[in-house]
Design an enzyme around this catalytic site. Structure first.
Site, mmCIF file in Angstrom:
data_model
loop_
_atom_site.group_PDB
_atom_site.id
_atom_site.type_symbol
_atom_site.label_atom_id
_atom_site.label_comp_id
_atom_site.label_asym_id
_atom_site.label_seq_id
_atom_site.Cartn_x
_atom_site.Cartn_y
_atom_site.Cartn_z
ATOM 1 N N GLY A 75 0.832 -1.204 0.000
ATOM 2 C CA GLY A 75 0.000 0.000 0.000
ATOM 3 C C GLY A 75 0.866 1.253 0.000
ATOM 4 O O GLY A 75 1.900 1.287 0.652
ATOM 5 N N ARG B 110 0.295 -4.651 -4.625
ATOM 6 C CA ARG B 110 0.417 -5.727 -3.629
ATOM 7 C C ARG B 110 0.649 -7.034 -4.385
ATOM 8 O O ARG B 110 -0.187 -7.440 -5.180
ATOM 9 C CB ARG B 110 -0.868 -5.841 -2.811
ATOM 10 C CG ARG B 110 -1.121 -4.659 -1.903
ATOM 11 C CD ARG B 110 -2.293 -4.938 -0.989
ATOM 12 N NE ARG B 110 -2.684 -3.744 -0.265
ATOM 13 C CZ ARG B 110 -2.103 -3.300 0.846
ATOM 14 N NH1 ARG B 110 -1.071 -3.962 1.360
ATOM 15 N NH2 ARG B 110 -2.534 -2.219 1.449
ATOM 16 N N THR C 151 4.992 2.151 6.354
ATOM 17 C CA THR C 151 3.582 1.782 6.537
ATOM 18 C C THR C 151 2.903 2.736 7.510
ATOM 19 O O THR C 151 3.521 3.157 8.495
ATOM 20 C CB THR C 151 3.365 0.333 7.043
ATOM 21 O OG1 THR C 151 2.010 0.200 7.466
ATOM 22 C CG2 THR C 151 4.242 -0.057 8.203
ATOM 23 N N ASP D 276 0.661 1.723 9.306
ATOM 24 C CA ASP D 276 0.284 0.875 10.441
ATOM 25 C C ASP D 276 1.344 0.866 11.547
ATOM 26 O O ASP D 276 1.057 0.461 12.672
ATOM 27 C CB ASP D 276 0.062 -0.571 9.966
ATOM 28 C CG ASP D 276 -1.128 -0.697 9.028
ATOM 29 O OD1 ASP D 276 -1.945 0.233 8.999
ATOM 30 O OD2 ASP D 276 -1.227 -1.713 8.323
ATOM 31 N N ARG E 240 -23.426 7.648 14.490
ATOM 32 C CA ARG E 240 -23.016 7.702 13.083
ATOM 33 C C ARG E 240 -21.583 7.188 12.947
ATOM 34 O O ARG E 240 -20.792 7.259 13.893
ATOM 35 C CB ARG E 240 -23.048 9.147 12.570
ATOM 36 C CG ARG E 240 -24.430 9.735 12.485
ATOM 37 C CD ARG E 240 -25.186 9.189 11.267
ATOM 38 N NE ARG E 240 -26.419 9.917 11.052
ATOM 39 C CZ ARG E 240 -27.586 9.658 11.650
ATOM 40 N NH1 ARG E 240 -27.669 8.662 12.521
ATOM 41 N NH2 ARG E 240 -28.647 10.385 11.382
HETATM 42 O O1 F6P Z 1 -1.172 -1.747 5.398
HETATM 43 C C1 F6P Z 1 -1.611 -0.464 5.210
HETATM 44 C C2 F6P Z 1 -3.106 -0.414 5.050
HETATM 45 O O2 F6P Z 1 -3.399 0.950 4.842
HETATM 46 C C3 F6P Z 1 -3.928 -0.985 6.173
HETATM 47 O O3 F6P Z 1 -4.027 -0.168 7.299
HETATM 48 C C4 F6P Z 1 -5.247 -1.217 5.472
HETATM 49 O O4 F6P Z 1 -6.000 -2.196 6.121
HETATM 50 C C5 F6P Z 1 -4.818 -1.664 4.118
HETATM 51 O O5 F6P Z 1 -3.533 -1.107 3.907
HETATM 52 C C6 F6P Z 1 -5.750 -1.280 3.008
HETATM 53 O O6 F6P Z 1 -5.251 -1.775 1.817
HETATM 54 P P1 F6P Z 1 -5.788 -1.446 0.360
HETATM 55 O O7 F6P Z 1 -5.244 -0.113 -0.045
HETATM 56 O O8 F6P Z 1 -5.249 -2.544 -0.465
HETATM 57 O O9 F6P Z 1 -7.279 -1.404 0.456
#
Ligand code: F6P
Length: 373
Positions: free
Chosen positions: A26, A91, A151, A153, A292
């Site tokens: 990503g 990916r 990342t 994350d 919401r």
């Molecule tokens: O690993 C980074 C991330 O942004 C995650 O937090 C998220 O779940 C995922 O990628 C989303 O991936 P994609 O862009 O493939 O939907």
């Protein structure tokens, strides 16, 4: 008279370091800043005539398919502030690397062949956990690999921080800030769903930065009763709204005992597509408070990197350039106790850095009266 021009060109060519570079997984803010950090430091240290940077398109997919080009130094200018990646990304799951698909391509062999064809001295792989697993595989196959931890994350093992995380935290925090007014005006609960399937760092930090009342992360399965109790406690104190920062990958204590497939099937059966759908519905049912959901989604990965990430990307990029100079391969760059250093790929590949119970920031949240479910 012998024509030596060919020999001379060949000699010059062989003296040039050939450095391959790719971005995989990503995207996130800071990828371009890191590419720039690597390139500028390499050109500066070795001289533009002594290094050639080969840009590989769309991550490992480009390496498999031989999609690459020699980059010009000018391509690395003006990209410090630009989001995304000038190389493109994709990916390419690690678990499929050894699987020969319908295209009959042996991906690992294809990557090795293209590496050799490009005459690379080394390959730099910018990416997250999946990228690092493949980087380690290539290193085990004998290629000279240097990883760079990217990342939002922030879950790469062995580094205190990854580039992209701080920028995403700013965006996520702004989302939490902005829903406060609607929550207050309408006396509602607002559930802000933040990225993070396995790791809750982004939600934990943005939740604290945004003043969330409840923070739910995948590492700590929540109980909806605890969540509602926290909301009702606030209501009893005259606080007519509550803000929840919820990581997309959360599950409750009952779901924690299930396998992922079973959990998903159960949710689908109950008509919920996401955890936040379900949390919002249950809050309304159990407390009667209108609720919401707000999903900033890929906005968290977009736009210009924050100043922190620009600095980090430049630190990491220039350090990777030094590793190229030193021929120090089979490693990935890392921040350890405020110092840039490196880890061996084999020591970190396949591991993730999750929020451990008892982490200082969880303690901060609890001390502040924030419910963690
Ligand atoms: O690993 C980074 C991330 O942004 C995650 O937090 C998220 O779940 C995922 O990628 C989303 O991936 P994609 O862009 O493939 O939907």
């Amino acid at each position: 008279v012998l024509d030596r021009s060919f020999d001379t060109k060949e000699a010059a060519f062989s003296m040039k370091k050939r450095v391959g570079i790719l971005t995989s997984g990503g995207d996130c803010p800071g990828l371009n800043a890191t590419l720039r950090g690597v390139a500028k430091a390499l050109y500066q240290r070795l001289g533009e005539d002594h290094v050639e940077i080969i840009g590989i398109s769309n991550g490992y997919s480009g390496l498999i398919n031989g999609d690459w080009r020699v980059m010009q130094p000018s391509e690395f200018s003006g990209i410090l502030t630009v989001g995304g990646t000038i190389l493109g990304t994709k990916r390419t799951p690690f678990k499929l690397m050894r699987v020969v698909g319908e295209d009959h391509i042996d991906k690992v062999e294809a990557m090795k062949k293209n590496y050799a064809e490009m005459k690379l001295d080394c390959l730099l792989c910018l990416g997250g956990n999946g990228t690092h697993k493949t980087a380690n595989l290539l290193s085990e196959e004998g290629l000279n690999i240097i990883g760079l931890p990217k990342t939002i994350d922030n879950d790469i093992f062995g580094t205190d921080v990854t580039f992209g995380f701080h920028s995403a935290m700013e965006i996520a925090t702004e989302a939490i800030d902005r829903v406060h007014t609607t929550a207050g005006s309408h006396s509602r609960c607002m559930v802000v769903e933040l990225m993070g399937n396995k790791a809750g760092w982004l939600t934990l930090y943005a939740g604290i930065a945004g003043g969330a009342d409840i923070i739910l992360i995948p590492e700590l399965p929540y109980s909806i009763e605890n969540v509602c109790a926290a909301i009702e406690k606030r209501a009893a104190q005259g606080k007519r709204f509550s803000i929840l920062a919820v990581a997309e990958g959360v599950y409750d204590v009952k779901e924690a005992r299930m396998k992922k497939k079973e959990r998903m099937a159960k949710r689908a059966e109950q008509g919920y597509t996401t955890a936040t759908n379900r949390i919002a519905k249950e809050i309304e049912e159990l407390t009667g408070i209108e609720t919401r959901i707000c999903v900033p989604g890929h906005m968290q990965r977009g736009g210009s990197p924050s100043p922190y990430d620009r600095v980090l990307a430049t630190q990491f990029g220039s350090y990777a350039a030094k590793m190229v100079e030193d021929c120090n391969y089979g490693i990935t760059v890392a921040m350890k106790n405020n110092h840039v250093g490196e880890n061996k790929l084999k020591d970190i590949a396949g591991k993730s850095r999750l929020v451990p119970e008892g982490h200082g920031m969880l303690e901060v949240a609890r001390r502040m009266g924030i419910s963690v479910g």
